[in-house]
Design a protein around this motif. Sequence first.
Motif, PDB file in Angstrom:
ATOM      1  N   MET A  60       2.005   1.560 -16.900  1.00 30.55           N
ATOM      2  CA  MET A  60       2.263   0.269 -16.323  1.00 30.55           C
ATOM      3  C   MET A  60       1.186  -0.702 -16.808  1.00 30.55           C
ATOM      4  SD  MET A  60       2.116  -0.946 -12.332  1.00 30.55           S
ATOM      5  CE  MET A  60       3.508   0.043 -11.869  1.00 30.55           C
ATOM      6  N   ARG A  61       1.614  -1.842 -17.306  1.00 37.17           N
ATOM      7  CA  ARG A  61       0.688  -2.893 -17.715  1.00 37.17           C
ATOM      8  C   ARG A  61       0.636  -3.940 -16.609  1.00 37.17           C
ATOM      9  NH1 ARG A  61       2.661  -4.583 -23.483  1.00 37.17           N
ATOM     10  NH2 ARG A  61       1.569  -6.427 -22.780  1.00 37.17           N
ATOM     11  N   LEU A  62      -0.579  -4.413 -16.303  1.00 39.58           N
ATOM     12  CA  LEU A  62      -0.776  -5.374 -15.224  1.00 39.58           C
ATOM     13  C   LEU A  62      -1.526  -6.594 -15.730  1.00 39.58           C
ATOM     14  CD1 LEU A  62      -1.981  -2.829 -12.543  1.00 39.58           C
ATOM     15  CD2 LEU A  62       0.274  -3.868 -12.669  1.00 39.58           C
ATOM     16  N   SER A  63      -1.310  -7.718 -15.086  1.00 38.84           N
ATOM     17  CA  SER A  63      -2.025  -8.935 -15.468  1.00 38.84           C
ATOM     18  C   SER A  63      -3.442  -8.964 -14.902  1.00 38.84           C
ATOM     19  CB  SER A  63      -1.257 -10.168 -14.988  1.00 38.84           C
ATOM     20  OG  SER A  63      -1.187 -10.184 -13.577  1.00 38.84           O
ATOM     21  N   THR A  64      -3.725  -8.147 -13.910  1.00 41.50           N
ATOM     22  CA  THR A  64      -5.057  -8.109 -13.317  1.00 41.50           C
ATOM     23  C   THR A  64      -6.046  -7.573 -14.340  1.00 41.50           C
ATOM     24  OG1 THR A  64      -4.056  -7.670 -11.164  1.00 41.50           O
ATOM     25  CG2 THR A  64      -6.412  -7.244 -11.378  1.00 41.50           C
ATOM     26  N   ARG A  65      -7.067  -8.364 -14.656  1.00 40.61           N
ATOM     27  CA  ARG A  65      -8.031  -7.980 -15.693  1.00 40.61           C
ATOM     28  C   ARG A  65      -9.188  -7.144 -15.170  1.00 40.61           C
ATOM     29  NH1 ARG A  65      -4.606  -7.975 -19.176  1.00 40.61           N
ATOM     30  NH2 ARG A  65      -3.900  -9.908 -20.071  1.00 40.61           N
ATOM     31  N   ASN A  66      -9.530  -7.274 -13.903  1.00 40.13           N
ATOM     32  CA  ASN A  66     -10.635  -6.504 -13.336  1.00 40.13           C
ATOM     33  C   ASN A  66     -10.101  -5.173 -12.817  1.00 40.13           C
ATOM     34  OD1 ASN A  66     -12.552  -8.609 -13.731  1.00 40.13           O
ATOM     35  ND2 ASN A  66     -11.637  -9.661 -11.999  1.00 40.13           N
ATOM     36  N   GLN A  67     -10.108  -4.172 -13.692  1.00 39.10           N
ATOM     37  CA  GLN A  67      -9.590  -2.847 -13.366  1.00 39.10           C
ATOM     38  C   GLN A  67     -10.730  -1.844 -13.517  1.00 39.10           C
ATOM     39  OE1 GLN A  67      -5.955  -1.872 -15.453  1.00 39.10           O
ATOM     40  NE2 GLN A  67      -5.242  -3.990 -15.381  1.00 39.10           N
ATOM     41  N   LEU A  68     -11.089  -1.193 -12.411  1.00 36.04           N
ATOM     42  CA  LEU A  68     -12.225  -0.283 -12.393  1.00 36.04           C
ATOM     43  C   LEU A  68     -11.763   1.124 -12.021  1.00 36.04           C
ATOM     44  CD1 LEU A  68     -14.598  -2.630 -10.367  1.00 36.04           C
ATOM     45  CD2 LEU A  68     -14.436  -2.405 -12.862  1.00 36.04           C
ATOM     46  N   ASP A  69     -12.099   2.100 -12.857  1.00 38.39           N
ATOM     47  CA  ASP A  69     -11.739   3.491 -12.584  1.00 38.39           C
ATOM     48  C   ASP A  69     -12.691   4.087 -11.556  1.00 38.39           C
ATOM     49  OD1 ASP A  69      -9.567   3.699 -14.409  1.00 38.39           O
ATOM     50  OD2 ASP A  69     -11.008   3.808 -16.051  1.00 38.39           O
ATOM     51  N   GLY A  70     -12.151   4.933 -10.686  1.00 42.60           N
ATOM     52  CA  GLY A  70     -12.981   5.572  -9.677  1.00 42.60           C
ATOM     53  C   GLY A  70     -12.292   6.752  -9.047  1.00 42.60           C
ATOM     54  N   THR A  71     -12.978   7.323  -8.057  1.00 36.71           N
ATOM     55  CA  THR A  71     -12.483   8.482  -7.318  1.00 36.71           C
ATOM     56  C   THR A  71     -12.659   8.221  -5.833  1.00 36.71           C
ATOM     57  OG1 THR A  71     -13.172   9.932  -9.124  1.00 36.71           O
ATOM     58  CG2 THR A  71     -12.725  10.980  -7.017  1.00 36.71           C
ATOM     59  N   VAL A  72     -11.648   8.547  -5.053  1.00 33.66           N
ATOM     60  CA  VAL A  72     -11.710   8.342  -3.606  1.00 33.66           C
ATOM     61  C   VAL A  72     -12.761   9.279  -3.000  1.00 33.66           C
ATOM     62  CG1 VAL A  72     -10.441   8.529  -1.428  1.00 33.66           C
ATOM     63  CG2 VAL A  72      -9.307   7.578  -3.458  1.00 33.66           C
ATOM     64  N   LEU A  73     -13.685   8.677  -2.236  1.00 40.86           N
ATOM     65  CA  LEU A  73     -14.685   9.460  -1.500  1.00 40.86           C
ATOM     66  C   LEU A  73     -14.183   9.812  -0.110  1.00 40.86           C
ATOM     67  CD1 LEU A  73     -17.960   7.515  -2.365  1.00 40.86           C
ATOM     68  CD2 LEU A  73     -17.229   9.738  -3.240  1.00 40.86           C
ATOM     69  N   SER A  74     -13.508   8.841   0.531  1.00 36.46           N
ATOM     70  CA  SER A  74     -12.992   9.099   1.880  1.00 36.46           C
ATOM     71  C   SER A  74     -11.900   8.088   2.210  1.00 36.46           C
ATOM     72  CB  SER A  74     -14.109   8.996   2.928  1.00 36.46           C
ATOM     73  OG  SER A  74     -14.599   7.678   3.008  1.00 36.46           O
ATOM     74  N   VAL A  75     -11.028   8.499   3.124  1.00 33.37           N
ATOM     75  CA  VAL A  75      -9.983   7.617   3.650  1.00 33.37           C
ATOM     76  C   VAL A  75     -10.044   7.719   5.164  1.00 33.37           C
ATOM     77  CG1 VAL A  75      -7.523   7.088   3.736  1.00 33.37           C
ATOM     78  CG2 VAL A  75      -8.501   8.085   1.652  1.00 33.37           C
ATOM     79  N   THR A  76     -10.314   6.589   5.821  1.00 36.04           N
ATOM     80  CA  THR A  76     -10.345   6.545   7.279  1.00 36.04           C
ATOM     81  C   THR A  76      -9.130   5.766   7.737  1.00 36.04           C
ATOM     82  OG1 THR A  76     -12.765   6.560   7.224  1.00 36.04           O
ATOM     83  CG2 THR A  76     -11.710   5.897   9.289  1.00 36.04           C
ATOM     84  N   ARG A  77      -8.183   6.491   8.334  1.00 40.07           N
ATOM     85  CA  ARG A  77      -6.925   5.869   8.757  1.00 40.07           C
ATOM     86  C   ARG A  77      -7.010   5.397  10.193  1.00 40.07           C
ATOM     87  NH1 ARG A  77      -5.503   9.452   4.792  1.00 40.07           N
ATOM     88  NH2 ARG A  77      -3.712   8.872   3.485  1.00 40.07           N
TER      89      ARG A  77
END
Length: 69
Positions: free
Chosen positions: A1-18
């Motif tokens: 998928m190509r997106l117009s958003t230029r600020n794209q940062l790769d990462g890994t989820v540390l935690s999800v607080t629902r």
Amino acid sequence: MRLSTRNQLDGTVLSVTRGEAMAVVRIRLTGGDEITSSITRDAADDLGLAEGTPVKALIKSTEISLGVE
């Protein structure tokens, strides 16, 4: 998928607080910095976010506020 958003940062989820309606997702970016994103709980569930999930943070902002003491 190509997106117009230029600020794209790769990462890994540390935690999800629902919560009842929202989820707070902590992400460790490549390079070691950490960011936090607040998204709907439904979005977090739809994306299957959990600790260790690789993600791409897409940042689209019209304002950045800074403060100093």
